[in-house]
Design a protein around this motif. Structure first.
Motif, PDB file in Angstrom:
ATOM      1  N   LEU A  31       3.592  14.730  -3.380  1.00 40.45           N
ATOM      2  CA  LEU A  31       4.680  13.704  -4.207  1.00 40.45           C
ATOM      3  C   LEU A  31       4.183  13.272  -5.338  1.00 40.45           C
ATOM      4  N   PRO A  32       4.983  12.998  -6.346  1.00 40.54           N
ATOM      5  CA  PRO A  32       4.724  12.274  -7.657  1.00 40.54           C
ATOM      6  C   PRO A  32       4.569  11.086  -7.412  1.00 40.54           C
ATOM      7  N   LYS A  33       3.620  10.208  -8.157  1.00 38.30           N
ATOM      8  CA  LYS A  33       3.207   8.813  -7.808  1.00 38.30           C
ATOM      9  C   LYS A  33       4.597   7.763  -7.609  1.00 38.30           C
ATOM     10  N   GLU A  34       5.795   8.169  -8.407  1.00 36.10           N
ATOM     11  CA  GLU A  34       6.909   7.135  -8.220  1.00 36.10           C
ATOM     12  C   GLU A  34       7.260   7.207  -6.734  1.00 36.10           C
TER      13      GLU A  34
ATOM     14  N   ALA B 232       9.465  18.207   9.723  1.00 36.76           N
ATOM     15  CA  ALA B 232       9.959  17.560   8.458  1.00 36.76           C
ATOM     16  C   ALA B 232       9.248  16.419   8.280  1.00 36.76           C
ATOM     17  N   TYR B 233       8.188  16.443   7.406  1.00 39.90           N
ATOM     18  CA  TYR B 233       7.235  15.329   7.335  1.00 39.90           C
ATOM     19  C   TYR B 233       7.139  14.594   5.760  1.00 39.90           C
ATOM     20  N   ARG B 234       6.795  13.611   5.535  1.00 40.27           N
ATOM     21  CA  ARG B 234       6.448  13.080   4.199  1.00 40.27           C
ATOM     22  C   ARG B 234       5.708  11.568   4.636  1.00 40.27           C
ATOM     23  N   SER B 235       4.358  11.867   3.974  1.00 37.39           N
ATOM     24  CA  SER B 235       3.349  10.576   4.317  1.00 37.39           C
ATOM     25  C   SER B 235       2.853  10.327   3.045  1.00 37.39           C
ATOM     26  N   VAL B 236       2.277   9.207   2.930  1.00 40.23           N
ATOM     27  CA  VAL B 236       1.458   8.561   1.663  1.00 40.23           C
ATOM     28  C   VAL B 236       0.044   7.970   2.327  1.00 40.23           C
ATOM     29  N   ILE B 237      -0.948   8.376   1.646  1.00 45.20           N
ATOM     30  CA  ILE B 237      -2.550   7.759   2.200  1.00 45.20           C
ATOM     31  C   ILE B 237      -2.880   7.186   0.648  1.00 45.20           C
ATOM     32  N   VAL B 238      -3.343   5.743   0.832  1.00 45.10           N
ATOM     33  CA  VAL B 238      -4.045   5.050  -0.327  1.00 45.10           C
ATOM     34  C   VAL B 238      -5.337   4.994   0.182  1.00 45.10           C
ATOM     35  N   PHE B 239      -6.208   5.157  -0.910  1.00 45.72           N
ATOM     36  CA  PHE B 239      -7.656   4.819  -0.542  1.00 45.72           C
ATOM     37  C   PHE B 239      -7.784   3.663  -1.590  1.00 45.72           C
ATOM     38  N   GLY B 240      -8.362   2.702  -1.235  1.00 44.46           N
ATOM     39  CA  GLY B 240      -8.740   1.332  -1.937  1.00 44.46           C
ATOM     40  C   GLY B 240      -9.663   0.326  -1.338  1.00 44.46           C
ATOM     41  N   ARG B 241      -9.763  -0.915  -2.305  1.00 46.82           N
ATOM     42  CA  ARG B 241     -10.422  -1.782  -1.898  1.00 46.82           C
ATOM     43  C   ARG B 241      -9.777  -3.021  -1.346  1.00 46.82           C
ATOM     44  N   ALA B 242     -10.059  -3.802  -0.224  1.00 47.86           N
ATOM     45  CA  ALA B 242      -9.522  -4.891   0.348  1.00 47.86           C
ATOM     46  C   ALA B 242     -10.219  -6.185  -0.006  1.00 47.86           C
ATOM     47  N   ARG B 243      -9.389  -7.128  -0.249  1.00 51.16           N
ATOM     48  CA  ARG B 243      -9.886  -8.424  -0.539  1.00 51.16           C
ATOM     49  C   ARG B 243      -9.091  -9.378   0.387  1.00 51.16           C
ATOM     50  N   ILE B 244      -9.837 -10.240   0.933  1.00 55.89           N
ATOM     51  CA  ILE B 244      -9.235 -11.280   1.794  1.00 55.89           C
ATOM     52  C   ILE B 244      -9.211 -12.610   0.828  1.00 55.89           C
ATOM     53  N   ILE B 245      -7.776 -12.892   1.020  1.00 56.46           N
ATOM     54  CA  ILE B 245      -7.493 -14.077   0.115  1.00 56.46           C
ATOM     55  C   ILE B 245      -7.889 -15.474   0.766  1.00 56.46           C
TER      56      ILE B 245
END
Length: 162
Positions: free
Chosen positions: A12-15, A90-103
């Motif tokens: 999927l494109p970023k948008e 029929a599927y669509r999914s997104v995976i995010v890799f990132g950094r978490a910060r506790i506010i």
């Protein structure tokens, strides 16, 4: 650093990835849990200003893991319908890799809790504020900043677009 998607024609494109993140309100957060075991937990979330926001109790497995290691993975399933006659889904999914910060800052915590609440509660700002103030002592907010986002759509949904 991050792997390329093997089936790049289904990417999927970023948008569209960001649209999925805005559209959904539940996902699965994966952290490095106790003794190196992965720990994945379903959570409610909001997507605001390119950040994933989730609330949590201040104590527990998830928060202990985040305090030890801020690297996370976050998965959202936007569509997942079995199509028996096609032997497929029929599927669509997104995976995010990132950094978490506790506010930690109280003013930021209040603002971020309201940003989360507005996605789930249709009361006005004053009603949300009263509710948030009632429970804030036991609530944490985690902000995830994405370092890499991928989305994938199965061929059945791709064909429906055409």
């Amino acid at each position: 650093m991050f792997r390329a998607m093997r089936r790049s024609a289904q990417a999927l494109p970023k948008e569209e990835c960001e649209a999925v993140l805005r559209r959904r309100g539940e996902g699965v957060l994966a952290v490095s849990g106790d003794e190196g075991y992965p720990y994945a937990v379903p959570v409610n979330y909001a997507y605001e200003d390119g950040k994933i926001l989730l609330h949590s109790a201040k104590a527990g497995h998830k928060m202990d893991a985040l305090r030890r290691c801020d690297k996370v993975s976050f998965c959202v399933i936007d569509e997942d319908t079995v199509v028996p006659e096609e032997y497929s889904t029929a599927y669509r999914s997104v995976i995010v890799f990132g950094r978490a910060r506790i506010i930690e800052d109280r003013a930021e915590l209040l603002r971020r809790l309201d940003e989360i609440a507005v996605h789930f509660v249709k009361d006005g700002p004053e009603a949300r504020r009263v509710y948030i103030e009632k429970y804030i002592a036991g609530v944490a907010v985690v902000e995830i900043t994405a370092e890499h986002i991928t989305g994938k759509e199965g061929r059945l949904l791709q064909q429906q677009r055409l």
